[in-house]
Design an enzyme around this catalytic site. Sequence first.
Site, PDB file in Angstrom:
ATOM      1  N   GLU A 194       0.840  -1.195   0.000  1.00 20.13           N
ATOM      2  CA  GLU A 194       0.000   0.000   0.000  1.00 20.13           C
ATOM      3  C   GLU A 194       0.871   1.238   0.000  1.00 20.13           C
ATOM      4  O   GLU A 194       1.956   1.237   0.592  1.00 20.13           O
ATOM      5  CB  GLU A 194      -0.904  -0.035   1.246  1.00 20.13           C
ATOM      6  CG  GLU A 194      -1.775   1.173   1.457  1.00 20.13           C
ATOM      7  CD  GLU A 194      -2.869   1.347   0.427  1.00 20.13           C
ATOM      8  OE1 GLU A 194      -2.529   1.574  -0.760  1.00 20.13           O
ATOM      9  OE2 GLU A 194      -4.056   1.300   0.793  1.00 20.13           O
ATOM     10  N   ASP A 195       0.402   2.299  -0.647  1.00 21.41           N
ATOM     11  CA  ASP A 195       1.163   3.537  -0.672  1.00 21.41           C
ATOM     12  C   ASP A 195       1.091   4.256   0.670  1.00 21.41           C
ATOM     13  O   ASP A 195       2.109   4.655   1.221  1.00 21.41           O
ATOM     14  CB  ASP A 195       0.707   4.457  -1.811  1.00 21.41           C
ATOM     15  CG  ASP A 195      -0.790   4.766  -1.791  1.00 21.41           C
ATOM     16  OD1 ASP A 195      -1.541   4.113  -1.032  1.00 21.41           O
ATOM     17  OD2 ASP A 195      -1.215   5.654  -2.548  1.00 21.41           O
ATOM     18  N   ASP A 246      -3.775   6.018   6.248  1.00 20.34           N
ATOM     19  CA  ASP A 246      -4.097   7.161   7.117  1.00 20.34           C
ATOM     20  C   ASP A 246      -5.150   6.732   8.126  1.00 20.34           C
ATOM     21  O   ASP A 246      -4.813   6.338   9.225  1.00 20.34           O
ATOM     22  CB  ASP A 246      -4.423   8.430   6.341  1.00 20.34           C
ATOM     23  CG  ASP A 246      -5.374   8.230   5.186  1.00 20.34           C
ATOM     24  OD1 ASP A 246      -6.227   7.340   5.237  1.00 20.34           O
ATOM     25  OD2 ASP A 246      -5.266   8.992   4.214  1.00 20.34           O
ATOM     26  N   PHE A 291      -1.533  16.370   3.704  1.00 16.46           N
ATOM     27  CA  PHE A 291      -1.910  15.863   2.391  1.00 16.46           C
ATOM     28  C   PHE A 291      -0.652  15.869   1.528  1.00 16.46           C
ATOM     29  O   PHE A 291       0.014  16.893   1.398  1.00 16.46           O
ATOM     30  CB  PHE A 291      -3.015  16.701   1.747  1.00 16.46           C
ATOM     31  CG  PHE A 291      -3.500  16.092   0.467  1.00 16.46           C
ATOM     32  CD1 PHE A 291      -4.289  14.958   0.478  1.00 16.46           C
ATOM     33  CD2 PHE A 291      -3.111  16.623  -0.749  1.00 16.46           C
ATOM     34  CE1 PHE A 291      -4.708  14.365  -0.703  1.00 16.46           C
ATOM     35  CE2 PHE A 291      -3.529  16.036  -1.934  1.00 16.46           C
ATOM     36  CZ  PHE A 291      -4.327  14.907  -1.906  1.00 16.46           C
ATOM     37  N   ARG A 345       0.972  11.894  -9.749  1.00 19.91           N
ATOM     38  CA  ARG A 345       1.467  10.539  -9.474  1.00 19.91           C
ATOM     39  C   ARG A 345       2.882  10.331 -10.020  1.00 19.91           C
ATOM     40  O   ARG A 345       3.644   9.541  -9.489  1.00 19.91           O
ATOM     41  CB  ARG A 345       0.543   9.484 -10.073  1.00 19.91           C
ATOM     42  CG  ARG A 345      -0.804   9.394  -9.405  1.00 19.91           C
ATOM     43  CD  ARG A 345      -1.575   8.170  -9.908  1.00 19.91           C
ATOM     44  NE  ARG A 345      -2.969   8.226  -9.532  1.00 19.91           N
ATOM     45  CZ  ARG A 345      -3.455   7.870  -8.341  1.00 19.91           C
ATOM     46  NH1 ARG A 345      -2.634   7.440  -7.409  1.00 19.91           N
ATOM     47  NH2 ARG A 345      -4.735   7.950  -8.087  1.00 19.91           N
TER      48      ARG A 345
END
Length: 177
Positions: free
Chosen positions: A100-101, A104, A153, A166
């Site tokens: 997973e990137d 949160d 963010f 991206r």
Amino acid sequence: MIKINDLFFKPFISEEDLINRVNQMARAINEDYKGKSLVILAVLNGSFMFMSDICKGITLPMEVSFVKLASYSGTQSTGNVRELVGLDTDLEGKDVLIVEDIVDTGKSMSYLLDLVGSSNPASLEIASLFLKPNALKENIRIRYTGFEIPDLFVIGYGLDYKGQGRNLRQLYQKTEF
């Protein structure tokens, strides 16, 4: 500083630091799974760069599969998880590593752990490049974490804002200027 759509971002984590940490994570995975075969389950879209780079460092036999979940709208998590591309690999009795990137709130990961866990894998672990511990609302254990970051963010290295950013080679954080 860069502008993506209507927001400004400043550099946060360099490409060199990202690659060095991903290589460290790959070495740990190689050691922990020595003599085993892995199924890498990458979560699209954000993990594609991380998944590609970490797979280059994993020297074990492996399969790669993908799922796509959605829980974000703009810069905020909606709290609702939708499965856009489903699991299409038999995971029963296999060692599965979810790549997973970013984690949160943990809602998407909790959903995915339940989904994959119902397939009866031999083992199930998580490798997340980024973790926001202050945003975490679910009780999940991440075996391999690249960076713990504040509840900011961020974009770049696979992460986006409204579909853009991206392809950036380093990580950027949102800023007012």
